[in-house]
Scaffold this active site. Structure first.
Site, PDB file in Angstrom:
ATOM      1  N   LYS A 121      -2.799   6.697   0.094  1.00 45.01           N
ATOM      2  CA  LYS A 121      -2.694   5.800   1.245  1.00 45.01           C
ATOM      3  C   LYS A 121      -3.821   6.019   2.254  1.00 45.01           C
ATOM      4  CE  LYS A 121       2.304   5.076   1.007  1.00 45.01           C
ATOM      5  NZ  LYS A 121       3.608   5.200   1.699  1.00 45.01           N
ATOM      6  N   LYS A 213       0.934  -0.996  -9.419  1.00 46.14           N
ATOM      7  CA  LYS A 213       2.284  -1.270  -8.946  1.00 46.14           C
ATOM      8  C   LYS A 213       2.323  -2.565  -8.131  1.00 46.14           C
ATOM      9  CE  LYS A 213       6.024   0.877  -6.281  1.00 46.14           C
ATOM     10  NZ  LYS A 213       6.391   2.015  -5.412  1.00 46.14           N
ATOM     11  N   LYS A 216       3.337  -4.840  -1.560  1.00 42.94           N
ATOM     12  CA  LYS A 216       3.288  -5.737  -0.404  1.00 42.94           C
ATOM     13  C   LYS A 216       1.866  -5.881   0.118  1.00 42.94           C
ATOM     14  CE  LYS A 216       7.691  -3.719   1.154  1.00 42.94           C
ATOM     15  NZ  LYS A 216       8.339  -2.961   2.240  1.00 42.94           N
TER      16      LYS A 216
END
Length: 352
Positions: A121, A213, A216
């Protein structure tokens, strides 16, 4: 009057949460929300909109409020019973942040340095990542252990964080063993929560790239099926989903090294409450065009009622806020008992 130091044995309790960061999608539904509903008959369940986790990266305040309500609406629309179980948003219960700080002082720096999700991230510019993003796993441990949860439904990508929660629980129990005993509490004060990983689609992948994956944050909306998509949007995305030129295999072994085929078969299996072998027994050897149409029909059938109920609930934010507030009151009653015991164990002086 001070609370009694004795605590009842830990019941079989599930805790899980979903971040309110917009664009709830099929992966959130199959990997989390659908399972929340299924677990209700087996456990006492606490389901949380984890808004404190969301702000580890900057969020627009108005959009954050909208997203919190949307996630709560998705829980309820999918079939989570907000009366029988507990549905609330994390920031309404101060014990989450309070226990997270204590766990910041229990967890070791080396443990957090091994967390792969932070590396993913934060990317290359880790020096500019927030401290909250780095310490995120300690807050997740607090979320779970504040309610002394025994089971946590998690995807494969969250297993490492749950292992950390178990390590923190074990270290707390060991570090404060004498104080736990002196306070008349079970030596295993914090249980070691067990992961619940099941189902054919625990990790739903992008419709545009079977190696990534479903997310969003993916720039292409075509990569995911949003829970707010209508039937036409769902049909268009599935028909355009990336595939390879071969027909569907007739065995599960044939899905190896075919990530897009494996993903679509897994999605069908999860929506149908089946498994990949059963799906391939029916569609193996067929061209993707026929299978995709069957997947369109199944997905629309399963998601259309949820979509409609979400829209109805989101249109009444006052109702959602009342559900969250009622859930927070019930969650706080459990959290206060845990925090009172934790403060006594650690040696902090509580308000008389």
């Amino acid at each position: 009057m001070r609370q009694s130091k004795t605590m009842a044995s830990v019941p079989q309790r599930v805790f899980s949460g979903v971040q309110p960061t917009g664009n709830l999608h099929l992966g959130n539904y199959l990997g989390a929300i659908k399972r929340f509903v299924e677990l209700q008959d087996r456990f006492g369940c606490i389901y949380c909109v984890v808004d404190l986790h969301a702000i580890t990266v900057w969020q627009d305040p108005a959009e954050l409020r909208r997203s919190i309500r949307e996630v709560a609406a998705a829980f309820l629309a999918a079939g989570v019973d907000g009366e029988k179980h507990i549905v609330f948003n994390q920031s309404q219960v101060s014990g989450h942040a309070e226990l997270a700080w204590i766990f910041n002082c229990v967890a070791r720096l080396g443990w957090l340095n091994r967390m792969t999700q932070f590396k993913e991230k934060a990317g290359k510019d880790r020096e500019n990542a927030s401290v909250g993003l780095y310490a995120y796993p300690n807050l997740m441990a607090a979320d779970i252990l504040l309610y002394r949860a025994t089971h946590v439904p998690v995807g494969e990508d969250q297993k490492q964080h749950l292992e950390l929660a178990r390590d923190i629980a074990q270290k707390f129990n060991n570090d404060f063993a004498a104080s736990i005993a002196a306070n008349g509490l079970d030596e295993k004060f914090f249980p070691l929560p067990e992961p619940l990983i099941a189902g054919p689609a625990t990790r739903v992948m992008s419709l545009r790239d079977g190696s990534k994956k479903m997310s969003k944050s993916e720039p292409s909306d075509a990569s995911r099926i949003n829970l707010t998509d209508d039937a036409d949007q769902i049909a268009s995305k599935i028909r355009k989903a990336k595939t390879d030129p071969l027909p569907l295999p007739e065995t599960v072994e044939g899905l190896k090294d075919r990530p897009e085929a494996d993903n679509l078969v897994g999605i069908y299996a999860a929506l149908a409450d089946s498994d990949a072998a059963a799906v391939l027994a029916q569609y193996g050897g067929a061209q993707f065009s026929a299978f995709k149409q069957a997947l369109v029909d199944l997905t629309v059938d399963k998601l259309a009622p949820i979509n409609a109920e979400m829209k109805r609930l989101v249109a009444d934010p006052g109702h959602i806020d009342r559900v969250l507030g009622h859930g927070a009151e019930r969650a706080d009653a459990i959290a206060e008992t845990t925090m009172a015991a934790v403060k006594d164990i650690v040696g902090l002086i509580r308000r008389a």
